[in-house]
Design a protein around this motif. Structure first.
Motif, PDB file in Angstrom:
ATOM      1  N   GLN A  94      30.939  25.537 -26.693  1.00 53.91           N
ATOM      2  CA  GLN A  94      30.168  26.584 -25.984  1.00 53.91           C
ATOM      3  C   GLN A  94      30.878  27.452 -26.898  1.00 53.91           C
ATOM      4  O   GLN A  94      30.709  28.369 -27.355  1.00 53.91           O
ATOM      5  CB  GLN A  94      30.454  27.221 -24.755  1.00 53.91           C
ATOM      6  N   LEU A  95      32.368  27.930 -26.842  1.00 56.01           N
ATOM      7  CA  LEU A  95      32.648  28.386 -27.538  1.00 56.01           C
ATOM      8  C   LEU A  95      33.099  28.990 -29.189  1.00 56.01           C
ATOM      9  O   LEU A  95      32.507  29.712 -29.708  1.00 56.01           O
ATOM     10  CB  LEU A  95      34.416  28.982 -27.480  1.00 56.01           C
ATOM     11  N   VAL A  96      33.171  27.000 -29.887  1.00 58.90           N
ATOM     12  CA  VAL A  96      32.769  27.364 -30.615  1.00 58.90           C
ATOM     13  C   VAL A  96      31.075  26.759 -31.286  1.00 58.90           C
ATOM     14  O   VAL A  96      31.144  28.445 -32.397  1.00 58.90           O
ATOM     15  CB  VAL A  96      32.816  25.721 -31.506  1.00 58.90           C
ATOM     16  N   ASP A  97      30.245  26.692 -30.410  1.00 58.58           N
ATOM     17  CA  ASP A  97      28.807  27.154 -30.902  1.00 58.58           C
ATOM     18  C   ASP A  97      28.542  28.753 -31.135  1.00 58.58           C
ATOM     19  O   ASP A  97      28.403  29.214 -31.807  1.00 58.58           O
ATOM     20  CB  ASP A  97      28.521  26.847 -29.842  1.00 58.58           C
ATOM     21  N   ALA A  98      29.742  29.574 -29.832  1.00 57.66           N
ATOM     22  CA  ALA A  98      29.023  31.265 -29.885  1.00 57.66           C
ATOM     23  C   ALA A  98      29.783  31.798 -31.511  1.00 57.66           C
ATOM     24  O   ALA A  98      29.014  32.825 -31.677  1.00 57.66           O
ATOM     25  CB  ALA A  98      30.022  31.366 -29.212  1.00 57.66           C
ATOM     26  N   PHE A  99      31.094  31.535 -31.668  1.00 60.68           N
ATOM     27  CA  PHE A  99      31.698  31.983 -32.594  1.00 60.68           C
ATOM     28  C   PHE A  99      31.697  31.300 -33.767  1.00 60.68           C
ATOM     29  O   PHE A  99      32.197  31.483 -34.936  1.00 60.68           O
ATOM     30  CB  PHE A  99      33.581  31.751 -32.355  1.00 60.68           C
ATOM     31  N   GLU A 100      30.973  30.344 -33.835  1.00 57.17           N
ATOM     32  CA  GLU A 100      31.480  29.832 -35.912  1.00 57.17           C
ATOM     33  C   GLU A 100      30.968  30.097 -36.734  1.00 57.17           C
ATOM     34  O   GLU A 100      31.591  30.421 -37.019  1.00 57.17           O
ATOM     35  CB  GLU A 100      29.518  29.021 -35.477  1.00 57.17           C
ATOM     36  N   PRO A 101      29.805  31.443 -36.715  1.00 55.58           N
ATOM     37  CA  PRO A 101      29.497  32.256 -37.785  1.00 55.58           C
ATOM     38  C   PRO A 101      30.377  33.404 -38.467  1.00 55.58           C
ATOM     39  O   PRO A 101      30.945  33.447 -39.470  1.00 55.58           O
ATOM     40  CB  PRO A 101      28.453  33.214 -37.794  1.00 55.58           C
ATOM     41  N   LEU A 102      31.850  33.613 -37.514  1.00 52.72           N
ATOM     42  CA  LEU A 102      32.518  34.470 -37.661  1.00 52.72           C
ATOM     43  C   LEU A 102      33.336  33.710 -38.628  1.00 52.72           C
ATOM     44  O   LEU A 102      34.505  34.392 -39.887  1.00 52.72           O
ATOM     45  CB  LEU A 102      33.589  34.495 -36.829  1.00 52.72           C
ATOM     46  N   GLY A 103      33.887  32.379 -38.990  1.00 49.68           N
ATOM     47  CA  GLY A 103      34.826  31.630 -39.959  1.00 49.68           C
ATOM     48  C   GLY A 103      36.081  31.797 -39.626  1.00 49.68           C
ATOM     49  O   GLY A 103      37.150  31.552 -40.608  1.00 49.68           O
ATOM     50  N   LEU A 104      36.206  30.660 -38.561  1.00 50.90           N
ATOM     51  CA  LEU A 104      38.125  30.868 -37.344  1.00 50.90           C
ATOM     52  C   LEU A 104      38.706  31.052 -38.536  1.00 50.90           C
ATOM     53  O   LEU A 104      38.517  29.672 -39.829  1.00 50.90           O
ATOM     54  CB  LEU A 104      37.612  30.546 -36.263  1.00 50.90           C
ATOM     55  N   ILE A 105      40.230  31.613 -38.733  1.00 57.15           N
ATOM     56  CA  ILE A 105      40.973  31.218 -40.178  1.00 57.15           C
ATOM     57  C   ILE A 105      42.598  30.997 -39.377  1.00 57.15           C
ATOM     58  O   ILE A 105      42.705  31.275 -38.150  1.00 57.15           O
ATOM     59  CB  ILE A 105      41.035  32.453 -40.469  1.00 57.15           C
ATOM     60  N   ASP A 106      43.069  30.064 -39.347  1.00 54.87           N
ATOM     61  CA  ASP A 106      44.368  29.302 -38.914  1.00 54.87           C
ATOM     62  C   ASP A 106      45.009  29.440 -39.684  1.00 54.87           C
ATOM     63  O   ASP A 106      45.446  28.933 -40.894  1.00 54.87           O
ATOM     64  CB  ASP A 106      44.227  28.052 -38.597  1.00 54.87           C
ATOM     65  N   VAL A 107      45.720  30.713 -39.503  1.00 50.96           N
ATOM     66  CA  VAL A 107      46.752  31.332 -39.918  1.00 50.96           C
ATOM     67  C   VAL A 107      48.059  31.038 -39.946  1.00 50.96           C
ATOM     68  O   VAL A 107      49.021  31.280 -40.906  1.00 50.96           O
ATOM     69  CB  VAL A 107      47.259  32.837 -40.256  1.00 50.96           C
ATOM     70  N   HIS A 108      48.472  29.623 -39.631  1.00 49.94           N
ATOM     71  CA  HIS A 108      50.119  29.250 -39.026  1.00 49.94           C
ATOM     72  C   HIS A 108      49.451  27.807 -38.905  1.00 49.94           C
ATOM     73  O   HIS A 108      49.217  27.495 -37.862  1.00 49.94           O
ATOM     74  CB  HIS A 108      50.620  30.218 -38.558  1.00 49.94           C
ATOM     75  N   ASN A 109      49.955  27.066 -39.470  1.00 55.18           N
ATOM     76  CA  ASN A 109      49.836  25.868 -39.810  1.00 55.18           C
ATOM     77  C   ASN A 109      50.502  24.272 -40.352  1.00 55.18           C
ATOM     78  O   ASN A 109      51.032  24.148 -41.898  1.00 55.18           O
ATOM     79  CB  ASN A 109      48.366  25.597 -40.251  1.00 55.18           C
ATOM     80  N   HIS A 110      51.696  24.125 -39.967  1.00 55.32           N
ATOM     81  CA  HIS A 110      52.664  23.265 -40.700  1.00 55.32           C
ATOM     82  C   HIS A 110      52.093  21.476 -40.802  1.00 55.32           C
ATOM     83  O   HIS A 110      52.906  20.976 -40.838  1.00 55.32           O
ATOM     84  CB  HIS A 110      53.499  22.804 -39.470  1.00 55.32           C
ATOM     85  N   ASP A 111      50.625  20.833 -40.880  1.00 56.67           N
ATOM     86  CA  ASP A 111      50.543  19.701 -41.643  1.00 56.67           C
ATOM     87  C   ASP A 111      50.511  19.307 -42.499  1.00 56.67           C
ATOM     88  O   ASP A 111      50.095  17.737 -42.802  1.00 56.67           O
ATOM     89  CB  ASP A 111      48.797  19.471 -40.551  1.00 56.67           C
ATOM     90  N   ALA A 112      50.930  19.803 -43.601  1.00 56.80           N
ATOM     91  CA  ALA A 112      51.407  19.530 -44.535  1.00 56.80           C
ATOM     92  C   ALA A 112      53.017  18.217 -44.695  1.00 56.80           C
ATOM     93  O   ALA A 112      53.032  17.898 -44.937  1.00 56.80           O
ATOM     94  CB  ALA A 112      51.961  20.064 -45.872  1.00 56.80           C
ATOM     95  N   ARG A 154      45.101  44.436 -38.102  1.00 59.57           N
ATOM     96  CA  ARG A 154      46.403  43.428 -38.739  1.00 59.57           C
ATOM     97  C   ARG A 154      46.882  42.695 -37.419  1.00 59.57           C
ATOM     98  O   ARG A 154      47.817  42.321 -36.834  1.00 59.57           O
ATOM     99  CB  ARG A 154      48.070  44.650 -38.540  1.00 59.57           C
ATOM    100  N   PHE A 155      45.832  42.540 -37.086  1.00 58.05           N
ATOM    101  CA  PHE A 155      45.806  40.705 -36.166  1.00 58.05           C
ATOM    102  C   PHE A 155      45.698  40.275 -36.367  1.00 58.05           C
ATOM    103  O   PHE A 155      44.104  39.886 -37.245  1.00 58.05           O
ATOM    104  CB  PHE A 155      45.626  41.193 -34.594  1.00 58.05           C
ATOM    105  N   MET A 156      46.008  38.005 -36.212  1.00 53.67           N
ATOM    106  CA  MET A 156      45.437  36.812 -36.986  1.00 53.67           C
ATOM    107  C   MET A 156      45.744  36.214 -36.112  1.00 53.67           C
ATOM    108  O   MET A 156      46.391  36.306 -34.905  1.00 53.67           O
ATOM    109  CB  MET A 156      45.266  36.931 -38.419  1.00 53.67           C
ATOM    110  N   LEU A 157      45.126  34.926 -35.879  1.00 57.34           N
ATOM    111  CA  LEU A 157      45.505  33.365 -34.911  1.00 57.34           C
ATOM    112  C   LEU A 157      46.003  32.384 -35.424  1.00 57.34           C
ATOM    113  O   LEU A 157      45.472  32.240 -36.617  1.00 57.34           O
ATOM    114  CB  LEU A 157      43.940  33.909 -34.693  1.00 57.34           C
ATOM    115  N   ALA A 171      39.388  37.052 -36.433  1.00 58.20           N
ATOM    116  CA  ALA A 171      39.611  35.313 -36.420  1.00 58.20           C
ATOM    117  C   ALA A 171      39.131  34.953 -37.570  1.00 58.20           C
ATOM    118  O   ALA A 171      39.807  34.154 -38.641  1.00 58.20           O
ATOM    119  CB  ALA A 171      37.981  35.175 -35.985  1.00 58.20           C
ATOM    120  N   HIS A 172      39.043  36.140 -39.267  1.00 59.17           N
ATOM    121  CA  HIS A 172      38.898  36.179 -40.373  1.00 59.17           C
ATOM    122  C   HIS A 172      38.816  36.737 -41.229  1.00 59.17           C
ATOM    123  O   HIS A 172      39.895  36.456 -41.988  1.00 59.17           O
ATOM    124  CB  HIS A 172      37.245  35.530 -40.485  1.00 59.17           C
ATOM    125  N   ASP A 173      38.711  38.420 -41.574  1.00 55.03           N
ATOM    126  CA  ASP A 173      38.623  39.183 -41.795  1.00 55.03           C
ATOM    127  C   ASP A 173      40.197  39.129 -42.652  1.00 55.03           C
ATOM    128  O   ASP A 173      40.458  39.625 -43.850  1.00 55.03           O
ATOM    129  CB  ASP A 173      37.830  40.660 -42.184  1.00 55.03           C
TER     130      ASP A 173
END
Length: 376
Positions: free
Chosen positions: A66-84, A287-290, A325-327
């Motif tokens: 439900q949350l994904v459906d609600a906020f999908e247009p925002l274009g959420l970015i994960d700014v810290h990911n170690h999956d390399a 100045r906040f990112m997720l 989320a994005h900008d």
């Protein structure tokens, strides 16, 4: 006899054909929503508002779906990911698509020799999926002057930032043991590094633990000595109070907060009250990112994604949610100009292919996508 179209009808027909071609082209690229840095339209924002309102009216705890459906247009970015690390990113592609993670700031190991390989893996992922990844790197010894050459070469190549860099670590069971960690944020060649990356407008994402005492005093020294450098405090909410975050952000305009939502929402050590941070986010909306931190210390990376959406829900402000989320992250990326190395490669590409490009004010983001797509 067939009746001829008048000029107005001809123009409308051509416009319709162009629109159809554009739609077909976009669908053929399989782009995710807003993945090129576009922000949600006014209509999309209205839709987000309506969907969130309905969720709140329904009561109870919304599901991730439900949350994904609600906020999908925002274009959420994960700014810290170690999956390399271990090329784990390939196993996450379906999750990111399902959960509408628009872009991922991707790197791997932290401030140690093995990070050289994971930096390369992050770059490889970016070359394969340039609209989905933003590669950072940390594979250099900041006590070696040669690190400046590594950093310059990587930024010229097209990496977007440095991170995660171990600027200080005492308690982390992982980072405290890495070979190339700093003793504090002004150790080694870090001051020279800060000056160098400022010329590229590239940010640096720092790991600092403990997030208080001497390491933070030295961080503040760095922030003041290098006002043109953009610093991102990694997982700033981990073991730090809203009051301390307020103090640091209020004092230093070149400091950004990487908010590891999973820590505050799901890790018992996070206190279980993520709502306590919401007033600070509203005070410093730019100045906040997720981030997910790849789900470190909690059940899974998808649970960390779930936590990011729950923070957006707690904000209760779609316009603010869009920024966080994005900008805010995309502004740090889009401000970076194309490098001389990138422009030289594009000029060669143009000469070989006969294509033309507009080099005026070309961004690193645009140049990187041109070059990555040319390799496919």
């Amino acid at each position: 006899m067939r009746k001829s179209l008048n000029p107005k009808q001809t123009s409308l027909a051509l416009l319709a054909v162009c629109c159809i071609i554009a739609i077909v082209w976009l669908n053929s690229k399989h782009y995710w929503p807003f993945e090129r840095g576009d922000t949600a339209s006014a209509n999309s924002m209205s839709e987000v508002t309506d969907r969130v309102t309905k969720l709140k009216q329904a009561g109870g705890t919304p599901t991730l779906e439900q949350l994904v459906d609600a906020f999908e247009p925002l274009g959420l970015i994960d700014v810290h990911n170690h999956d390399a690390s271990g090329s784990r990113y390939s196993s996450m592609l379906d999750f990111w698509k399902k959960d509408h993670i628009n872009r991922v700031v991707l790197f791997g190991d932290v401030s140690e020799p093995s990070a050289i390989s994971t930096d390369a893996a992050a770059w490889s992922a970016y070359q394969s999926y340039p609209e989905q990844f933003l590669p950072f790197f940390s594979g250099f010894d900041l006590h070696d002057q040669g690190s400046l050459d590594v950093i310059r070469n990587n930024l010229e190549q097209g990496y977007f930032g440095l991170g995660e860099i171990a600027a200080a670590s005492t308690f982390s069971p992982v980072v405290s043991r890495v070979a190339w960690k700093a003793s504090d944020p002004m150790d080694g060649f870090l001051p020279d590094i800060y000056e160098l990356i400022a010329t590229y407008k590239a940010p640096i994402l720092l790991h600092i633990d403990p997030p208080n005492g001497y390491p933070v005093l030295k961080l503040e020294e760095a922030l003041e000595a290098h006002p043109n450098t953009t610093f991102i405090f990694g997982h700033m909410n981990a073991y730090s109070s809203p009051e301390e975050i307020d103090r640091l952000l209020g004092k230093h305009s070149n400091l950004y907060a990487d908010f590891f939502a999973g820590f505050s929402v799901y890790n018992p050590e996070g206190g279980g009250h993520p709502e306590n941070f919401i007033p600070i986010m509203k005070k410093y909306p730019n100045r906040f990112m997720l981030s997910t931190d790849s789900g470190y210390g909690i059940e899974s990376e998808e649970q960390a994604i779930d936590a990011m959406y729950r923070i957006l829900y707690l904000l209760d402000d779609p316009e603010l949610a869009k920024k966080i989320a994005h900008d805010n992250m995309m502004e740090l990326i889009q401000v970076q100009p194309a490098t001389m190395t990138q422009l030289s490669a594009i000029q060669k590409l143009a000469a070989d292919s006969g294509k033309t490009y507009n080099y005026d004010q070309m961004s690193k983001l645009e140049a990187g996508e041109i070059l990555a797509n040319a390799e496919k």
